[in-house]
Design a protein around this motif. Structure first.
Motif, PDB file in Angstrom:
ATOM      1  N   SER A 179      -4.371  -0.868   5.399  1.00 25.64           N
ATOM      2  CA  SER A 179      -3.588  -2.108   5.455  1.00 25.64           C
ATOM      3  C   SER A 179      -4.367  -3.293   6.016  1.00 25.64           C
ATOM      4  CB  SER A 179      -2.311  -1.887   6.270  1.00 25.64           C
ATOM      5  OG  SER A 179      -1.432  -1.027   5.584  1.00 25.64           O
ATOM      6  N   ASN A 220       3.329  -6.033   3.232  1.00 19.05           N
ATOM      7  CA  ASN A 220       2.957  -7.147   4.103  1.00 19.05           C
ATOM      8  C   ASN A 220       3.020  -8.453   3.324  1.00 19.05           C
ATOM      9  OD1 ASN A 220       1.843  -6.058   6.836  1.00 19.05           O
ATOM     10  ND2 ASN A 220       0.941  -4.704   5.300  1.00 19.05           N
ATOM     11  N   ASN A 248       6.088  -7.541   8.049  1.00 17.47           N
ATOM     12  CA  ASN A 248       5.752  -6.185   7.639  1.00 17.47           C
ATOM     13  C   ASN A 248       7.040  -5.388   7.465  1.00 17.47           C
ATOM     14  OD1 ASN A 248       5.338  -3.169   8.913  1.00 17.47           O
ATOM     15  ND2 ASN A 248       3.702  -3.743   7.514  1.00 17.47           N
ATOM     16  N   ASP A 258       3.755   0.552   2.835  1.00 16.98           N
ATOM     17  CA  ASP A 258       3.663  -0.574   3.765  1.00 16.98           C
ATOM     18  C   ASP A 258       3.593  -1.862   2.965  1.00 16.98           C
ATOM     19  OD1 ASP A 258       3.635   0.699   6.328  1.00 16.98           O
ATOM     20  OD2 ASP A 258       1.613   1.413   5.900  1.00 16.98           O
ATOM     21  N   ASP A 309       0.880  -1.174   0.000  1.00 16.20           N
ATOM     22  CA  ASP A 309       0.000   0.000   0.000  1.00 16.20           C
ATOM     23  C   ASP A 309       0.915   1.220   0.000  1.00 16.20           C
ATOM     24  OD1 ASP A 309      -2.270   1.694   0.329  1.00 16.20           O
ATOM     25  OD2 ASP A 309      -1.785   1.824   2.459  1.00 16.20           O
ATOM     26  N   GLN A 362       8.442  -1.453   5.959  1.00 18.00           N
ATOM     27  CA  GLN A 362       8.078  -0.122   5.477  1.00 18.00           C
ATOM     28  C   GLN A 362       9.253   0.479   4.711  1.00 18.00           C
ATOM     29  OE1 GLN A 362       7.197   3.849   7.817  1.00 18.00           O
ATOM     30  NE2 GLN A 362       5.330   2.578   7.788  1.00 18.00           N
ATOM     31  N   SER A 387      -5.949   3.763   8.049  1.00 15.29           N
ATOM     32  CA  SER A 387      -5.061   3.142   7.066  1.00 15.29           C
ATOM     33  C   SER A 387      -5.749   1.932   6.442  1.00 15.29           C
ATOM     34  CB  SER A 387      -3.763   2.703   7.737  1.00 15.29           C
ATOM     35  OG  SER A 387      -3.022   1.850   6.888  1.00 15.29           O
TER      36      SER A 387
END
Length: 290
Positions: free
Chosen positions: A270, A15, A25, A13, A6, A27, A268
């Motif tokens: 996610s 995943n 996860n 992010d 995302d 970033q 968010s």
């Protein structure tokens, strides 16, 4: 195992997940093919993402990103991802689709993004079937942090704020008109700069003048976007983004004026995206059925 991204212009992010669990996860910085080329995206991912992935061979990669709004732009990202994961199925879509899937799952509804900018769509449970266009920072972005910041700073410099509010803003930012305009027009992303002033509106949201400004922001948004969708009175209206999340009480009150039903507001996408793709894995047993 599938990999979901995302991505906004600021951060992404990532995943990795299977049928039941989020495995990892990570970033990284954000990516936007409006401003970046394939080689730039690949080099950054090779440096900041790949070394942190335990499993470097996902069966599929789903990338949802700001600026991924045309086949040409999407190809820039897809080509970089395919070089990174040569054996994976690669899917690149707009962040509006990630919002719709995160908010509505497999059910029809109206999905709205209210963050720095704004966007909306009508979603049938699988794909976007209508989109009142977002005209961006200069002509649109109603409901967003940028639009609210624009209303606030325009009122400030036009001397339309009550004295106590004007003095408080002056004491908070210590900024002149020339400094403000120089920064705004020289900023790499002007909307991001002016949206920072939405925090002042949040802090002063109980003041009648600021509250009226926030209502005007949301009413412009509903009238120019949400009310244009067929079935808007029957379908749930869902929101993702920091402005929707932090101003949720006023957003809900504004929606009542139009008889709209707000079902979900999240900060968010996610968590909703993860649930959506795990449900796909459970239903189809393969990652590429979207």
């Amino acid at each position: 195992m599938v990999l979901i991204a995302d991505s906004g212009s600021t951060k992404t992010d990532w995943n990795t997940l299977n049928l039941t669990d989020v495995l990892q996860n990570v970033q990284t910085v954000g990516f936007n093919p409006m401003y970046q080329e394939t080689e730039d995206i690949f080099e950054e991912l090779n440096k900041s993402l790949l070394p942190h992935l335990n499993d470097k061979n996902p069966s599929a990669v789903y990338f949802y990103g700001a600026g991924c709004s045309s086949p040409e732009r999407n190809k820039k990202v897809a080509d970089a991802l395919q070089r990174l994961f040569p054996g994976s199925e690669i899917h690149v879509d707009h962040d509006l689709l990630s919002a719709a899937r995160a908010l509505c799952g497999h059910n029809p509804g109206i999905a709205c993004i209210l963050g720095t900018g704004s966007n909306t769509c009508l979603y049938d449970g699988s794909k976007i079937i209508d989109n009142v266009p977002s005209l961006g920072f200069l002509l649109g972005d109603e409901g967003s942090g940028a639009y609210l910041g624009k209303l606030l700073m325009r009122a400030y410099f036009y001397r339309e704020l009550p004295e106590e509010l004007a003095q408080s803003l002056k004491n908070t930012y210590h900024i002149t008109k020339d400094e403000f305009l120089d920064t705004l027009y020289s900023a790499e992303v002007p909307s991001r700069y002016i949206a920072t002033f939405a925090k002042f509106a949040y802090d002063k949201r109980k003041h009648p003048v600021i509250k009226e400004m926030i209502y005007a922001n949301f009413e412009n948004f509903f009238e120019r976007h949400v009310l244009k969708y067929k079935g808007h009175m029957e379908l749930p209206v869902n929101f993702v983004g920091s402005i929707a999340y932090f101003f949720s009480d006023i957003l809900k009150q504004s929606a009542q004026k139009y008889g709209l039903h707000i079902e979900t507001i999240i900060q968010s996408p996610s968590e909703g995206l993860i649930k959506y793709h795990q449900e796909l894995l459970e239903k189809f047993g393969t990652p590429n059925k979207v």
